[in-house]
Design an enzyme around this catalytic site. Structure first.
Site, PDB file in Angstrom:
ATOM      1  N   ARG A 137      11.200  -1.381  11.287  1.00  0.00           N
ATOM      2  CA  ARG A 137      10.138  -0.828  12.122  1.00  0.00           C
ATOM      3  C   ARG A 137       9.868  -1.801  13.259  1.00  0.00           C
ATOM      4  NH1 ARG A 137       5.180   0.832   8.262  1.00  0.00           N
ATOM      5  NH2 ARG A 137       4.036  -0.296   9.851  1.00  0.00           N
ATOM      6  N   ARG A 180      -9.720   1.269   8.681  1.00  0.00           N
ATOM      7  CA  ARG A 180      -9.281  -0.064   9.084  1.00  0.00           C
ATOM      8  C   ARG A 180     -10.351  -0.785   9.888  1.00  0.00           C
ATOM      9  NH1 ARG A 180      -3.424   1.111   8.981  1.00  0.00           N
ATOM     10  NH2 ARG A 180      -2.218  -0.775   9.282  1.00  0.00           N
ATOM     11  N   ARG A 220      -0.366  -8.275  13.496  1.00  0.00           N
ATOM     12  CA  ARG A 220      -1.012  -7.306  12.592  1.00  0.00           C
ATOM     13  C   ARG A 220      -1.877  -8.037  11.563  1.00  0.00           C
ATOM     14  NH1 ARG A 220       3.908  -4.471  10.357  1.00  0.00           N
ATOM     15  NH2 ARG A 220       2.486  -3.164   9.154  1.00  0.00           N
ATOM     16  N   LYS A 249       0.813  -1.226   0.000  1.00  0.00           N
ATOM     17  CA  LYS A 249       0.000   0.000   0.000  1.00  0.00           C
ATOM     18  C   LYS A 249       0.840   1.268   0.000  1.00  0.00           C
ATOM     19  CE  LYS A 249      -2.342  -0.449   3.816  1.00  0.00           C
ATOM     20  NZ  LYS A 249      -1.859  -1.692   4.418  1.00  0.00           N
ATOM     21  N   ARG A 301      11.828  -5.074   5.227  1.00  0.00           N
ATOM     22  CA  ARG A 301      11.539  -3.647   5.117  1.00  0.00           C
ATOM     23  C   ARG A 301      12.386  -2.829   6.092  1.00  0.00           C
ATOM     24  NH1 ARG A 301       5.439  -1.531   5.005  1.00  0.00           N
ATOM     25  NH2 ARG A 301       5.272  -2.496   7.039  1.00  0.00           N
TER      26      ARG A 301
END
Ligand code: AMP
Length: 221
Positions: free
Chosen positions: A160, A90, A171, A15, A127
């Protein structure tokens, strides 16, 4: 004419990467609630201090806090002609609040990035995010020129906290419990467009851009 696009997809579905490019092509600002929270955390605002532990655990920030922050952002003049939402809504109450806020004349186009769980875990694991400017790179797919250093600003690249494997799993659980119901919510209103996100970013981008062009034909604002 006000044009609102929502990018819907699991964490790691691409996203954020796609939203940055699409926002330029579509000439509307990219509004990411996750980025806004991380900015507040970096700047140690009262909101940042309140939500840090929630983000670190991979849980959702309460709807009222998200809505206050989001509505304040989209009231800025640069959003008057519309915006591209990434990471919002969300939950169903967030989607309903957005609908009320936009009124009957503005129907968002919802682009749903469909990706497999293996892709999500691989993307999140590699990431890297800049501690200073928030830019995102990837160990495998977009490695920094100098290891550990942000290409954009020279800041320090780190994983992160919520990209650690056990938090990613949390998540994903939160996504399937609280966010996945939005797929049928928008489908039933005829606003949802599925896009296969399990492909190289350039191909995914072309489909997303085309979908926006079809949804908002030229000459209509
Ligand atoms: P993201 O960068 O979109 O993956 O968001 C990172 C984290 O910020 C999420 O795991 C949540 O803790 C929080 N967050 C971002 N957007 C929302 C939202 N719309 N509702 C609740 N929490 C959110």
């Amino acid at each position: 004419m006000k044009r609102v696009v929502i990018l819907l997809g699991a964490p790691g579905s691409g996203k954020g990467t796609q939203a940055k490019r699409l926002s330029e092509a579509f000439q509307r600002p990219h509004v990411s609630t996750g980025d806004l929270f991380r900015e507040n955390i970096r700047e140690k605002t009262a909101l940042g201090q309140r939500v840090k532990a929630v983000l670190d655990k991979g849980e959702l920030v309460p709807d009222d806090l998200v809505l206050d922050m989001l509505f304040e952002r989209v009231a800025q003049p640069d959003c008057a002609r519309g915006y591209l939402l990434d990471g919002f809504p969300r939950t169903l109450p967030q989607a309903e609040a957005l609908e009320v806020r936009l009124g009957a004349d503005v129907k968002p186009v919802v682009l749903h990035l469909v990706v497999s769980n293996e892709t999500i875990v691989e993307r999140a694991a590699g990431r890297l995010s800049c501690a200073k400017c928030g830019a995102v790179q990837h160990k495998k797919f977009s490695p920094p020129r100098v290891a550990g250093v942000c290409d954009a600003c020279g800041g320090e690249l780190k994983q992160r906290p919520d990209d650690q494997p056990e938090v990613v799993r949390q998540r994903l659980r939160v996504y399937s419990d609280q966010t996945a119901p939005l797929v049928s919510f928008y489908q039933s209103k005829g606003q949802l467009i599925d896009v296969d996100g399990d492909r190289p970013p350039g191909e995914v981008f072309r489909d997303l851009e085309q979908a926006i062009r079809n949804a908002f034909p030229k000459g209509k604002g």
